[in-house]
Design a protein around this motif. Structure first.
Motif, mmCIF file in Angstrom:
data_model
loop_
_atom_site.group_PDB
_atom_site.id
_atom_site.type_symbol
_atom_site.label_atom_id
_atom_site.label_comp_id
_atom_site.label_asym_id
_atom_site.label_seq_id
_atom_site.Cartn_x
_atom_site.Cartn_y
_atom_site.Cartn_z
ATOM 1 N N THR A 1 76.643 -16.432 -9.397
ATOM 2 C CA THR A 1 77.549 -15.304 -9.160
ATOM 3 C C THR A 1 78.619 -15.218 -10.240
ATOM 4 O O THR A 1 78.959 -14.117 -10.685
ATOM 5 C CB THR A 1 78.194 -15.358 -7.760
ATOM 6 O OG1 THR A 1 78.834 -16.613 -7.574
ATOM 7 C CG2 THR A 1 77.160 -15.147 -6.669
ATOM 8 N N GLU A 2 79.124 -16.346 -10.699
ATOM 9 C CA GLU A 2 80.104 -16.345 -11.799
ATOM 10 C C GLU A 2 79.464 -15.775 -13.071
ATOM 11 O O GLU A 2 80.055 -14.951 -13.763
ATOM 12 C CB GLU A 2 80.622 -17.756 -12.073
ATOM 13 C CG GLU A 2 81.565 -18.272 -11.010
ATOM 14 C CD GLU A 2 81.890 -19.756 -11.187
ATOM 15 O OE1 GLU A 2 81.585 -20.340 -12.262
ATOM 16 O OE2 GLU A 2 82.436 -20.342 -10.244
ATOM 17 N N GLN B 1 78.880 -11.899 -12.951
ATOM 18 C CA GLN B 1 80.075 -11.083 -13.210
ATOM 19 C C GLN B 1 80.285 -10.912 -14.709
ATOM 20 O O GLN B 1 80.537 -9.814 -15.196
ATOM 21 C CB GLN B 1 81.301 -11.719 -12.558
ATOM 22 C CG GLN B 1 81.264 -11.648 -11.055
ATOM 23 C CD GLN B 1 82.346 -12.486 -10.404
ATOM 24 O OE1 GLN B 1 83.065 -13.228 -11.050
ATOM 25 N NE2 GLN B 1 82.458 -12.356 -9.096
#
Length: 177
Positions: free
Chosen positions: A164-165, A168
């Motif tokens: 998820t990091e 982004q």
């Protein structure tokens, strides 16, 4: 998210487990290309291998990947051998942010030793098979990957956080997504 997140890697890397968890965390649908093949065929993968051979299965897998990559905003787990076909690699690259879930042969053995739904491992020496498959496929996994995450050294929650990091940052640097 507008581009799909596509999980690649060898059998037993955790693609389905991580895919389900990731989809839940980011609030989108999870799809598995092997499940898609089984649903469309009305039969399980070992049956497809028995009746149509690996080439028949690979054709069905291509059709599933072609369909799944036409969807948007989903997490897709691919089968371990999906990368061997160039058409699959082209579709995956074009329509997804690709995460290679890397794992060791030893972990693969631990995670798959009781799974009779893996036709390529129904051999006398599954470790040898897994070693050969990884040797053939890992260069393709690495070539396709936007992100590589070691599943041996991380918990499922840590893996999802890393993805998820990265996603982004990936979306910010790829505005066409």
């Amino acid at each position: 998210m507008s581009k799909n997140i596509i999980l690649i890697g060898p059998m037993g890397a955790g693609k389905s487990t991580i895919g389900l968890l990731l989809a839940d965390v980011i609030g989108c649908e999870f799809r598995d290309s092997d499940k898609e093949v089984e649903d469309k065929a009305g039969a399980n993968i070992p049956w497809i291998f028995d009746v149509e051979g690996e080439s028949g299965f690979r054709e069905r897998e291509f059709q599933a990947i072609e369909y799944l990559t036409s969807e948007k905003n989903i997490v897709i787990a691919t089968g371990g051998g999906a990368v061997i076909r160039k058409e699959n690699r082209d579709l995956l690259s074009k329509y997804g942010c690709i995460v290679y879930l890397k794992t060791s042969v030893e972990q693969q053995l631990l995670r798959t030793h009781k799974d009779a739904n893996r036709p390529l491992l129904q051999q006398d020496d599954p470790k040898k098979v897994l070693t050969q498959l990884l040797k053939q496929r890992e260069p393709l996994y690495i070539e396709l990957a936007d992100l590589i995450v070691d599943t041996n050294a991380n918990t499922p929650k840590q893996i999802v956080e890393k993805i998820t990091e990265f996603k982004q940052t990936y979306d910010l640097s790829n505005p066409e997504c």
